[in-house]
Write an enzyme that holds these catalytic residues in place. Sequence first.
Site, PDB file in Angstrom:
ATOM      1  N   GLY A   8       0.780  -1.245   0.000  1.00 19.34           N
ATOM      2  CA  GLY A   8       0.000   0.000   0.000  1.00 19.34           C
ATOM      3  C   GLY A   8       0.799   1.276   0.000  1.00 19.34           C
ATOM      4  N   ASP A  59       1.503   2.927   4.674  1.00 21.64           N
ATOM      5  CA  ASP A  59       0.391   3.589   3.993  1.00 21.64           C
ATOM      6  C   ASP A  59      -0.644   4.071   5.010  1.00 21.64           C
ATOM      7  OD1 ASP A  59      -0.295   1.002   4.677  1.00 21.64           O
ATOM      8  OD2 ASP A  59      -1.197   0.489   2.755  1.00 21.64           O
ATOM      9  N   ASP A  97      -3.526   1.545  11.238  1.00 24.47           N
ATOM     10  CA  ASP A  97      -4.925   1.307  11.632  1.00 24.47           C
ATOM     11  C   ASP A  97      -4.905   0.787  13.081  1.00 24.47           C
ATOM     12  OD1 ASP A  97      -7.589   0.533  11.737  1.00 24.47           O
ATOM     13  OD2 ASP A  97      -7.516  -0.820  10.066  1.00 24.47           O
ATOM     14  N   LYS A 115      -5.343   6.192  11.637  1.00 25.63           N
ATOM     15  CA  LYS A 115      -6.712   6.109  12.178  1.00 25.63           C
ATOM     16  C   LYS A 115      -6.612   6.090  13.713  1.00 25.63           C
ATOM     17  CE  LYS A 115      -8.632   3.416   8.325  1.00 25.63           C
ATOM     18  NZ  LYS A 115      -9.239   2.134   7.921  1.00 25.63           N
ATOM     19  N   PHE A 148     -12.953   2.960   5.572  1.00 26.71           N
ATOM     20  CA  PHE A 148     -12.109   2.191   4.661  1.00 26.71           C
ATOM     21  C   PHE A 148     -11.851   3.023   3.413  1.00 26.71           C
ATOM     22  CE2 PHE A 148     -11.143  -0.833   1.321  1.00 26.71           C
ATOM     23  CZ  PHE A 148     -10.137  -1.565   1.925  1.00 26.71           C
ATOM     24  N   ASP A 153      -5.510  -0.455  -1.895  1.00 36.83           N
ATOM     25  CA  ASP A 153      -6.435  -1.212  -2.729  1.00 36.83           C
ATOM     26  C   ASP A 153      -7.593  -1.788  -1.923  1.00 36.83           C
ATOM     27  OD1 ASP A 153      -4.673  -3.194  -1.422  1.00 36.83           O
ATOM     28  OD2 ASP A 153      -5.782  -4.632  -2.642  1.00 36.83           O
TER      29      ASP A 153
HETATM   30  P1  5GP Z   1      -2.895  -2.425  10.977  1.00 35.99           P
HETATM   31  O1  5GP Z   1      -1.884  -3.526  11.106  1.00 35.99           O
HETATM   32  O2  5GP Z   1      -2.393  -1.077  11.484  1.00 35.99           O
HETATM   33  O3  5GP Z   1      -4.223  -2.790  11.576  1.00 35.99           O
HETATM   34  O4  5GP Z   1      -3.211  -2.288   9.459  1.00 35.99           O
HETATM   35  C1  5GP Z   1      -2.317  -1.744   8.592  1.00 35.99           C
HETATM   36  C2  5GP Z   1      -2.563  -2.205   7.202  1.00 35.99           C
HETATM   37  O5  5GP Z   1      -3.934  -2.525   6.958  1.00 35.99           O
HETATM   38  C3  5GP Z   1      -2.209  -1.102   6.242  1.00 35.99           C
HETATM   39  O6  5GP Z   1      -0.841  -1.141   5.920  1.00 35.99           O
HETATM   40  C4  5GP Z   1      -3.125  -1.384   5.076  1.00 35.99           C
HETATM   41  O7  5GP Z   1      -2.513  -2.293   4.203  1.00 35.99           O
HETATM   42  C5  5GP Z   1      -4.345  -2.032   5.709  1.00 35.99           C
HETATM   43  N1  5GP Z   1      -5.419  -1.041   5.905  1.00 35.99           N
HETATM   44  C6  5GP Z   1      -5.807  -0.474   7.062  1.00 35.99           C
HETATM   45  N2  5GP Z   1      -6.807   0.389   6.856  1.00 35.99           N
HETATM   46  C7  5GP Z   1      -7.055   0.381   5.539  1.00 35.99           C
HETATM   47  C8  5GP Z   1      -7.975   1.107   4.698  1.00 35.99           C
HETATM   48  O8  5GP Z   1      -8.780   1.945   5.108  1.00 35.99           O
HETATM   49  N3  5GP Z   1      -7.888   0.835   3.362  1.00 35.99           N
HETATM   50  C9  5GP Z   1      -7.020  -0.071   2.838  1.00 35.99           C
HETATM   51  N4  5GP Z   1      -7.056  -0.250   1.514  1.00 35.99           N
HETATM   52  N5  5GP Z   1      -6.149  -0.769   3.597  1.00 35.99           N
HETATM   53  C10 5GP Z   1      -6.158  -0.525   4.939  1.00 35.99           C
END
Ligand code: 5GP
Length: 187
Positions: free
Chosen positions: A58, A113, A116, A144, A165, A172
């Site tokens: 991403g 990217d 979250d 976020k 999202f 993607d």
């Molecule tokens: P985390 O490990 O912080 O929960 O998630 C990180 C990864 O989840 C990001 O690098 C991304 O690939 C994916 N992700 C989290 N939120 C979104 C979103 O709103 N859209 C997309 N396309 N991917 C997300």
Amino acid sequence: MVNFAIFATYMSLVTLHDKQFKPYITADAIHTRVEQIAANLSADLKGSFPLFIVVLNGSFIFAADLVKMLKFPCEITFVKLASYEGTGSTGKVNEIIGLTENVENRTIVIIEDIVDTGSTLEKLHDLLKHKNAKQIKTATLLFKPLAYKKTIPVDYICMEIPNDFVVGYGLDYDGLGSNLKDIYVLA
Ligand code: 5GP
């Protein structure tokens, strides 16, 4: 008579698989923030010859734009981790392509990217600490805050967003949408 406002809104919606997305953050707004983050990184890290670790997939567009704006010597490498399926986090991070560089005693900047829940960031951060990195910073396109469950500081944030999202500018939805130049949100 055609209602152009409705027509324009309709035209700007994007359909990816089974879902519709509406415009959210313009390419111009992204560019402005990436420039500011690049300036902050340059001011903070210019003497430290950092290694930038880009988390694929991403962040590929964000990373490419960001590193072109940096005015100091640095190295760039890539790792691939995944914690997402469809539009929701699985909470479990799978390392797909690992890190081969020696990070011992180096200043590292993780390029994400989106941060979250923070699971991806924590996994990489732990790995780098275990490998004796000197200093670990994180730069992310999007953050976020309401979803974030970890304590690792996120040092450079282009934009904070709610728990929506989003797709575009590298992000993607099940393989589609990463080539969009603006960022879109689930309609
Ligand atoms: P985390 O490990 O912080 O929960 O998630 C990180 C990864 O989840 C990001 O690098 C991304 O690939 C994916 N992700 C989290 N939120 C979104 C979103 O709103 N859209 C997309 N396309 N991917 C997300």
